[in-house]
Design a protein around this motif. Structure first.
Motif, PDB file in Angstrom:
ATOM      1  N   THR A  28       0.845  -1.139  -0.048  1.00 27.12           N
ATOM      2  CA  THR A  28       0.023  -0.117   0.085  1.00 27.12           C
ATOM      3  C   THR A  28       0.756   1.336   0.083  1.00 27.12           C
ATOM      4  O   THR A  28       0.663   2.129  -0.808  1.00 27.12           O
ATOM      5  CB  THR A  28      -0.866  -0.136   1.022  1.00 27.12           C
ATOM      6  OG1 THR A  28      -1.598  -1.133   1.246  1.00 27.12           O
ATOM      7  CG2 THR A  28      -1.808   1.297   1.137  1.00 27.12           C
ATOM      8  N   CYS A  29       1.802   1.110   0.748  1.00 26.02           N
ATOM      9  CA  CYS A  29       2.748   2.288   0.959  1.00 26.02           C
ATOM     10  C   CYS A  29       3.334   2.327  -0.496  1.00 26.02           C
ATOM     11  O   CYS A  29       3.828   3.662  -0.887  1.00 26.02           O
ATOM     12  CB  CYS A  29       3.909   2.085   1.893  1.00 26.02           C
ATOM     13  SG  CYS A  29       3.394   2.388   3.558  1.00 26.02           S
ATOM     14  N   CYS A  32       1.064   4.588  -2.990  1.00 25.15           N
ATOM     15  CA  CYS A  32       0.719   5.752  -2.395  1.00 25.15           C
ATOM     16  C   CYS A  32       1.194   6.714  -3.112  1.00 25.15           C
ATOM     17  O   CYS A  32       2.408   7.011  -3.485  1.00 25.15           O
ATOM     18  CB  CYS A  32       0.902   5.695  -0.902  1.00 25.15           C
ATOM     19  SG  CYS A  32       0.293   7.171  -0.023  1.00 25.15           S
ATOM     20  N   GLN A  35       3.797   9.579  -0.359  1.00 24.53           N
ATOM     21  CA  GLN A  35       4.357   8.790   0.835  1.00 24.53           C
ATOM     22  C   GLN A  35       5.036   9.570   1.940  1.00 24.53           C
ATOM     23  O   GLN A  35       5.817  10.617   1.758  1.00 24.53           O
ATOM     24  CB  GLN A  35       5.888   8.049  -0.225  1.00 24.53           C
ATOM     25  CG  GLN A  35       5.336   7.147  -1.218  1.00 24.53           C
ATOM     26  CD  GLN A  35       6.192   6.309  -2.096  1.00 24.53           C
ATOM     27  OE1 GLN A  35       7.349   6.804  -1.873  1.00 24.53           O
ATOM     28  NE2 GLN A  35       5.826   5.244  -2.490  1.00 24.53           N
ATOM     29  N   CYS A  58      -1.266   4.188   9.221  1.00 25.79           N
ATOM     30  CA  CYS A  58      -0.988   5.427   8.099  1.00 25.79           C
ATOM     31  C   CYS A  58      -1.801   6.545   8.405  1.00 25.79           C
ATOM     32  O   CYS A  58      -2.865   6.611   8.502  1.00 25.79           O
ATOM     33  CB  CYS A  58      -1.671   4.736   6.609  1.00 25.79           C
ATOM     34  SG  CYS A  58      -1.627   5.739   5.313  1.00 25.79           S
ATOM     35  N   THR A  61      -4.670   7.733   5.990  1.00 25.89           N
ATOM     36  CA  THR A  61      -6.106   7.206   6.032  1.00 25.89           C
ATOM     37  C   THR A  61      -6.590   7.128   7.164  1.00 25.89           C
ATOM     38  O   THR A  61      -7.528   6.490   7.822  1.00 25.89           O
ATOM     39  CB  THR A  61      -6.108   5.697   5.655  1.00 25.89           C
ATOM     40  OG1 THR A  61      -5.182   5.119   6.357  1.00 25.89           O
ATOM     41  CG2 THR A  61      -5.125   5.539   4.153  1.00 25.89           C
TER      42      THR A  61
END
Length: 65
Positions: A28-29, A32, A35, A58, A61
């Motif tokens: 997911t990172c 993104c 970052q 995160c 989110t």
């Protein structure tokens, strides 16, 4: 006589404005658009052979409940 048991309320937040952060993985990172420093450090850690990770909170989110 039997005493009645007290039921304690469960404290879910310590402050009314406390944020709940989602736990994300390194994949997911990687995708993104913004970052963050924490995500970049986690991706670097997970790129090492044999690394075991459980995700990172995160900040992008966040969810205010």
């Amino acid at each position: 006589m039997a005493k009645a048991k007290k039921i304690k309320k469960k404290v879910t937040r310590q402050h009314p404005n406390q944020l709940n952060l989602k736990i994300v993985t390194s994949t997911t990172c990687q995708v993104c658009k913004q970052q963050c420093k924490r995500g970049l450090q986690y991706m670097e850690k997970m790129s090492q052979p044999g690394a075991i990770g459980y995700g990172v909170p995160c900040i992008l989110t966040r969810d205010k409940k």
